[in-house]
Structures are given as structure tokens and as C-alpha cells.
Design a protein around this motif. Sequence first.
Motif, PDB file in Angstrom:
ATOM      1  N   HIS A  64      11.579 -16.457  16.508  1.00  0.00           N
ATOM      2  CA  HIS A  64      10.418 -17.332  16.322  1.00  0.00           C
ATOM      3  C   HIS A  64       9.211 -16.536  15.835  1.00  0.00           C
ATOM      4  CE1 HIS A  64       7.473 -20.443  16.828  1.00  0.00           C
ATOM      5  NE2 HIS A  64       6.875 -19.835  17.855  1.00  0.00           N
ATOM      6  N   ALA A  65       8.946 -15.415  16.500  1.00  0.00           N
ATOM      7  CA  ALA A  65       7.735 -14.655  16.185  1.00  0.00           C
ATOM      8  C   ALA A  65       7.776 -14.065  14.776  1.00  0.00           C
ATOM      9  CB  ALA A  65       7.557 -13.536  17.205  1.00  0.00           C
ATOM     10  N   LYS A  66       8.917 -13.585  14.337  1.00  0.00           N
ATOM     11  CA  LYS A  66       8.971 -12.863  13.055  1.00  0.00           C
ATOM     12  C   LYS A  66       8.789 -13.795  11.853  1.00  0.00           C
ATOM     13  CE  LYS A  66      14.027 -13.040  12.419  1.00  0.00           C
ATOM     14  NZ  LYS A  66      15.275 -12.258  12.469  1.00  0.00           N
ATOM     15  N   ASN A  67       8.917 -15.104  12.056  1.00  0.00           N
ATOM     16  CA  ASN A  67       8.803 -16.058  10.964  1.00  0.00           C
ATOM     17  C   ASN A  67       7.593 -16.990  11.081  1.00  0.00           C
ATOM     18  OD1 ASN A  67      11.287 -15.539   9.383  1.00  0.00           O
ATOM     19  ND2 ASN A  67      12.311 -16.084  11.292  1.00  0.00           N
ATOM     20  N   GLY A  69       8.622  -3.926  18.531  1.00  0.00           N
ATOM     21  CA  GLY A  69       9.489  -3.794  17.366  1.00  0.00           C
ATOM     22  C   GLY A  69       8.921  -4.441  16.112  1.00  0.00           C
ATOM     23  N   GLN A  70       7.641  -4.844  16.142  1.00  0.00           N
ATOM     24  CA  GLN A  70       7.088  -5.637  15.053  1.00  0.00           C
ATOM     25  C   GLN A  70       5.858  -5.022  14.405  1.00  0.00           C
ATOM     26  OE1 GLN A  70       9.399  -7.581  13.834  1.00  0.00           O
ATOM     27  NE2 GLN A  70       8.055  -9.371  13.700  1.00  0.00           N
ATOM     28  N   GLY A  79       9.082  12.340   9.417  1.00  0.00           N
ATOM     29  CA  GLY A  79       9.412  12.112  10.819  1.00  0.00           C
ATOM     30  C   GLY A  79       9.123  10.686  11.245  1.00  0.00           C
ATOM     31  N   GLY A  80       9.212  10.461  12.533  1.00  0.00           N
ATOM     32  CA  GLY A  80       8.975   9.126  13.067  1.00  0.00           C
ATOM     33  C   GLY A  80      10.264   8.383  13.331  1.00  0.00           C
ATOM     34  N   GLN A  81      10.133   7.292  14.047  1.00  0.00           N
ATOM     35  CA  GLN A  81      11.297   6.525  14.453  1.00  0.00           C
ATOM     36  C   GLN A  81      11.792   5.620  13.332  1.00  0.00           C
ATOM     37  OE1 GLN A  81       8.137   5.852  15.082  1.00  0.00           O
ATOM     38  NE2 GLN A  81       7.810   3.791  15.841  1.00  0.00           N
ATOM     39  N   ALA A  82      12.921   4.987  13.577  1.00  0.00           N
ATOM     40  CA  ALA A  82      13.359   3.920  12.692  1.00  0.00           C
ATOM     41  C   ALA A  82      12.481   2.702  12.938  1.00  0.00           C
ATOM     42  CB  ALA A  82      14.827   3.581  12.959  1.00  0.00           C
ATOM     43  N   VAL A  83      12.134   2.004  11.870  1.00  0.00           N
ATOM     44  CA  VAL A  83      11.289   0.821  11.975  1.00  0.00           C
ATOM     45  C   VAL A  83      12.059  -0.385  11.460  1.00  0.00           C
ATOM     46  CG1 VAL A  83       9.163   2.151  11.774  1.00  0.00           C
ATOM     47  CG2 VAL A  83      10.235   1.222   9.702  1.00  0.00           C
ATOM     48  N   ASP A  84      11.597  -1.554  11.866  1.00  0.00           N
ATOM     49  CA  ASP A  84      12.257  -2.799  11.482  1.00  0.00           C
ATOM     50  C   ASP A  84      11.396  -3.592  10.521  1.00  0.00           C
ATOM     51  OD1 ASP A  84      14.634  -2.751  13.294  1.00  0.00           O
ATOM     52  OD2 ASP A  84      13.079  -2.703  14.833  1.00  0.00           O
ATOM     53  N   VAL A  85      12.027  -4.170   9.516  1.00  0.00           N
ATOM     54  CA  VAL A  85      11.386  -5.125   8.621  1.00  0.00           C
ATOM     55  C   VAL A  85      12.111  -6.443   8.840  1.00  0.00           C
ATOM     56  CG1 VAL A  85      10.738  -5.689   6.261  1.00  0.00           C
ATOM     57  CG2 VAL A  85      10.893  -3.289   6.971  1.00  0.00           C
ATOM     58  N   ARG A  86      11.376  -7.405   9.381  1.00  0.00           N
ATOM     59  CA  ARG A  86      12.015  -8.632   9.856  1.00  0.00           C
ATOM     60  C   ARG A  86      11.322  -9.880   9.317  1.00  0.00           C
ATOM     61  NH1 ARG A  86      11.858  -6.762  16.207  1.00  0.00           N
ATOM     62  NH2 ARG A  86      13.855  -5.681  16.310  1.00  0.00           N
ATOM     63  N   GLY A  87      12.091 -10.947   9.248  1.00  0.00           N
ATOM     64  CA  GLY A  87      11.524 -12.262   8.971  1.00  0.00           C
ATOM     65  C   GLY A  87      10.701 -12.302   7.704  1.00  0.00           C
ATOM     66  N   VAL A  88       9.456 -12.793   7.842  1.00  0.00           N
ATOM     67  CA  VAL A  88       8.575 -12.970   6.695  1.00  0.00           C
ATOM     68  C   VAL A  88       8.284 -11.637   6.006  1.00  0.00           C
ATOM     69  CG1 VAL A  88       6.303 -13.806   5.984  1.00  0.00           C
ATOM     70  CG2 VAL A  88       7.561 -15.007   7.770  1.00  0.00           C
TER      71      VAL A  88
END
Length: 366
Positions: free
Chosen positions: A357-360, A296-297, A39-48
Motif C-alpha cells: 500500500h505504502a509504496k504505491n 526499506g523506503q 559502499g553502503g547497503q543494498a537499497v530497494d526501488v519499489r512501487g511508484v
Amino acid sequence: MRTVLISGGGIAGPALAYWLHRHGFGVTVVERAPGLRAGGQAVDVRGVALDVIGRMGLLDPARRLRTRMRGMSVLDADGKEIHRSTEATYSSGRLDSDDIELLREDLVRLVYERTRGDVEYVFGDTVTALDEDGRGMRVDFAASESRVFDLVIGADGLHSTVRRLVFGPEERFAHHLGSYLSVFTADNFLALDDWQVWLRDGDIGFGIMPVRANTELRVTFGFESGPLARDADGLRHVVTERLASLRWEGARLAEAARLAPDFYCDAMAQMRMDRWSQGRVALLGDAGYCPSPLSGQGTSLGLVGAHVLADCLAQASGDHTAGFARYEERMRSFVALNQALATENPGGPAAEASVDHAKNAVSLDG
């Protein structure tokens, strides 16, 4: 061989286990749940964080499991479409981005499968006491015999047991953001075809996305509220009542929430701490610096923090005090930027430029 206990078998903990094993540590992961959490939501893998899973050999598998949305509709309270986009969704951002959105349970499974042959996993147990002595850290468990480890890492989420035992009550560090989020699975009674729908009605709203080849829905429901008691049955009752008040599909959503075996609801809150380590104990991910799902991070912070923490411990040549200090030094500004995404635009997503900016904003090889 230096030994490390990691409390928490979600994403950040097993990712740390991977990197610590690579650096020659003996690693045990203890998880309260009897097995991998579904279960659980979709998650994001971003940037670094994409670089982190790439170095783990998981980038291609994660891409194969990513969501495949064609776009989204934004509805008014009566279910009438007021906006649509085939370029971006609220959950993942731009659809042509290199960032990856996938179900949390899929990423949990990928990291677990990558580590299970090298790491000891203990399911259905939890830490109950921690006592540092000359030999290391004595750990008592709810269901197992006590053991001694050189280091203990709390990667056990917003309501971390390790944090409570070492740093004190959660209330000292949790900053409530004025809302709650519920996530649950339902049958695809809306017949959505790789298409999200979002609706807001006053201080409540939801996002719905189809998953598993459009056979299921993952419903993400949010509502504004001050702090509520952490009672699962009580929170489910609050959610079903508020869903039932919606004019569009409220009755069916309320019934789905009432019956969902994977029902989840918790406060939108951030964890803000002056330090993430004490003695032989350190915190990772949501346990130390939860940014809340509104950013989202959270997943990306956990993945990057795992890589950085393991790297710092390896470079410290056995001096965990120096390793923990370097970990905090490298992660602090990155955490602050990503936490700020949750509050930049109340009621909506942060600006694309802020996310980029934040994700990197950290180096994996600092």
C-alpha cells in the motif's frame, strides 16, 4: 534560465537534477565527498519509484544490476538454522516481486552517469552559509567562491547542512528509534552463494549478503541503544565490541568491521518536520523526511520526491512558493505511510500488505 543548487550527490539529489534539467532549469550539484560514494547497503526501488527510474531510462540497467539472492537462512545465537526461505528475504521482500534490490553505489553511479553531461557537479565542497536577497540565494562554500542561485535544495541526508542552516538544529526534527545500524564490506569468508544469513542475539543482530558475484559480503549490523555521540572512531569501537560478543562468527565480523575502509554507522532515526521549505530553499529525501532504513523506503521516497518536486516547480511557472507548497501537498501522506513502515513491527519487517500500500500511495502526475 532559472538556476538551482542541489546540495547532496547521492541518489535523490542527482535524480532531481535530471528532472529539473528536463524542465529547463540550470542545475549545479555540490557534494561533500571527493567523488561518488562507494559502499553502503543494498537499497530497494519499489512501487511508484520504479516508474520514476523507468521514465529516466534506468529501469533496465537497474534490473541488470539487481541482487540475485536464492533465499535466506535465519540463525540462532549459536549459528544453528532455525528458519529458511527460498521465497523472500528480509532485505528485499518477495523474490518474485517486480521491485528491485541493488547496491546503493550501483544506483548512485547509474543516476550520475545519466546526468553528468547536463548537470554541473562540484565534488569535495559543501555549503557553509545561505543568504536570501533580492537577486536570489547567495551561497557560500567551504572551498569555492560564493555564487547566487534562484533556488537551493537540500538533498544532503539525515544530517543535512542545508536543513541546519535554514531550519535550525537537527535535534528539533530528528526522532531517534532506539537503535543504530552499521554497514561494511568484508571478504566472503562464509563462502555464501547468493544466499543471505540473518542472526539475532538479544538486542543485537546482523544480516549478511554476498555481492559482486559472491566475492564480497555486505554486513548490516544493528544494535539497540539510546543516542550516541556522532564520532566515527567511537562508533566503530562500539560496533567491533558488540560484534565480538557474538558467539557465532563474532571475532571475524569484529575484525572485518575494524578494517573495513567503507565502515558506516548511524542512528536509526526519522526526520519529522512541519514544513520542508522556507523562502527559496526546500528539502528533499532524507534531509526532510528520512523514514530510516528500517522502513526499506528511503531510496524510493527520494526518487519519487525528486520527480514530484521538479514537476511542481515546472508547473508553478516561476513561482517557487506555489511550487514548494504543491510539492508538500502531494508528498505528505505518501511520506507518512512510508515512515510508518519503520515502526509497524519493531524488531521485524512491516507486513507485506502495508508495504504494497505504502509504496504505491502517490501519483507522479498529480
